[in-house]
Scaffold this active site. Structure first.
Site, PDB file in Angstrom:
ATOM      1  N   ASP A  28       0.860  -1.181   0.000  1.00 43.50           N
ATOM      2  CA  ASP A  28       0.000   0.000   0.000  1.00 43.50           C
ATOM      3  C   ASP A  28       0.894   1.228   0.000  1.00 43.50           C
ATOM      4  O   ASP A  28       2.003   1.203   0.555  1.00 43.50           O
ATOM      5  CB  ASP A  28      -0.923   0.015   1.221  1.00 43.50           C
ATOM      6  CG  ASP A  28      -2.099   0.969   1.036  1.00 43.50           C
ATOM      7  OD1 ASP A  28      -3.221   0.495   0.818  1.00 43.50           O
ATOM      8  OD2 ASP A  28      -1.884   2.197   1.104  1.00 43.50           O
ATOM      9  N   ASP A  56       4.195   2.090  -4.148  1.00 45.94           N
ATOM     10  CA  ASP A  56       3.168   2.412  -5.132  1.00 45.94           C
ATOM     11  C   ASP A  56       2.768   1.120  -5.839  1.00 45.94           C
ATOM     12  O   ASP A  56       3.601   0.474  -6.482  1.00 45.94           O
ATOM     13  CB  ASP A  56       3.740   3.421  -6.131  1.00 45.94           C
ATOM     14  CG  ASP A  56       2.715   3.891  -7.157  1.00 45.94           C
ATOM     15  OD1 ASP A  56       1.654   3.247  -7.294  1.00 45.94           O
ATOM     16  OD2 ASP A  56       2.983   4.901  -7.829  1.00 45.94           O
ATOM     17  N   ASP A 114      -7.229  -4.757  -4.722  1.00 50.97           N
ATOM     18  CA  ASP A 114      -8.325  -4.162  -3.952  1.00 50.97           C
ATOM     19  C   ASP A 114      -8.286  -2.661  -4.228  1.00 50.97           C
ATOM     20  O   ASP A 114      -7.872  -1.870  -3.391  1.00 50.97           O
ATOM     21  CB  ASP A 114      -8.095  -4.477  -2.474  1.00 50.97           C
ATOM     22  CG  ASP A 114      -9.320  -4.238  -1.618  1.00 50.97           C
ATOM     23  OD1 ASP A 114     -10.371  -3.890  -2.175  1.00 50.97           O
ATOM     24  OD2 ASP A 114      -9.210  -4.389  -0.392  1.00 50.97           O
ATOM     25  N   CYS A 176     -15.487  -1.132  -4.323  1.00 50.31           N
ATOM     26  CA  CYS A 176     -16.775  -0.977  -3.642  1.00 50.31           C
ATOM     27  C   CYS A 176     -17.542   0.183  -4.280  1.00 50.31           C
ATOM     28  O   CYS A 176     -18.240   0.937  -3.609  1.00 50.31           O
ATOM     29  CB  CYS A 176     -16.599  -0.776  -2.141  1.00 50.31           C
ATOM     30  SG  CYS A 176     -15.599   0.643  -1.671  1.00 50.31           S
TER      31      CYS A 176
END
Length: 239
Positions: A28, A56, A114, A176
């Site tokens: 992350d 990154d 994700d 999401c």
């Protein structure tokens, strides 16, 4: 490999499910999110086979070695020293083995992208606008310039995750968001640029409370269909 995992709840679940069968590399760009994930791993005793990197996700390039090539006898100081010219290693589980070199062409067995998104499908996130002010919804979620920048980031994350995937491995891209631009459009662009990528049916999803996305084999969860927050999922393999 788990890329862009926010605060780490899903990463902890993956580590728990994996058990002693392998290891997990978390990546992350935000150090504070990785620190929160590190705390969760330590709290629940799940960190032995996990490595966390501040990097990154669009350019991360460290590949794993095979189990037989792991050198668990090396000290953490040696491992961190070897990583000085690479993404910052913020957490190293004692049984995590060694992360491989860029020249190795094996790749990860499984990759979860994700991806960062507008979170417009997350009920909990949308509820925050009661405190932020609904007037900020346009700048945070609906702004066209931000959306264009975000979809480019999502595509680059997907491309790099696929580059790090081994032949025959599986990659899952998820957001999401409820928007087509951040989901099906990204998938279509990616497939048009990568002949070796193929969408796969998620067999276990046949009994899930979800619906098929605009592209076959992609899945969508939403409050009406699933009685959950919004979620988009696409699974790929590398031919």
């Amino acid at each position: 490999l788990h890329m862009c995992f926010i605060l780490g709840a899903k990463l902890c679940m993956l580590v728990d499910l994996l058990g002693s069968l392998g290891s997990v590399t978390g990546v992350d760009v935000a150090k504070h999110r990785l620190a929160a994930c590190r705390t969760m791993l330590q709290k629940y005793g799940l960190g032995n086979r996990c490595r966390l990197f501040v990097a990154d996700g669009t350019t991360f390039s460290l590949l794993p070695l095979r189990f037989k090539e792991w050198l668990p006898s090396r000290s953490r100081r040696e491992i961190k020293s070897a990583s000085q010219s690479r993404p910052e290693l913020i957490f190293y589980g004692r049984d995590s083995g060694i992360v491989g070199l860029r020249k190795i062409k094996l790749g990860y067995d499984k990759v979860l992208v994700d991806a960062e998104c507008t979170h417009d499908g997350s009920i909990r996130h949308i509820q925050k606008f009661e405190h932020w002010g609904w007037k900020t919804l346009e700048s945070r979620v609906l702004d066209a310039e931000r959306s264009d920048t975000l979809t480019l980031l999502q595509l680059r994350l997907l491309q790099n995750g696929f580059r790090l995937l081994k032949i025959g491995g599986s990659l899952v891209y998820s957001t999401c968001s409820l928007t087509i631009a951040q989901n099906e459009d990204v998938v279509e662009q990616f497939l048009s640029d990568h002949e070796s990528a193929e969408l796969q049916e998620i067999e276990s999803a046949k009994n899930w409370p979800c619906r098929t996305g605009r592209i076959p084999y992609t899945l969508r969860f939403d409050p009406l269909t699933s009685q959950t927050s919004g979620l988009f999922v696409a699974k790929f393999t590398k031919l």
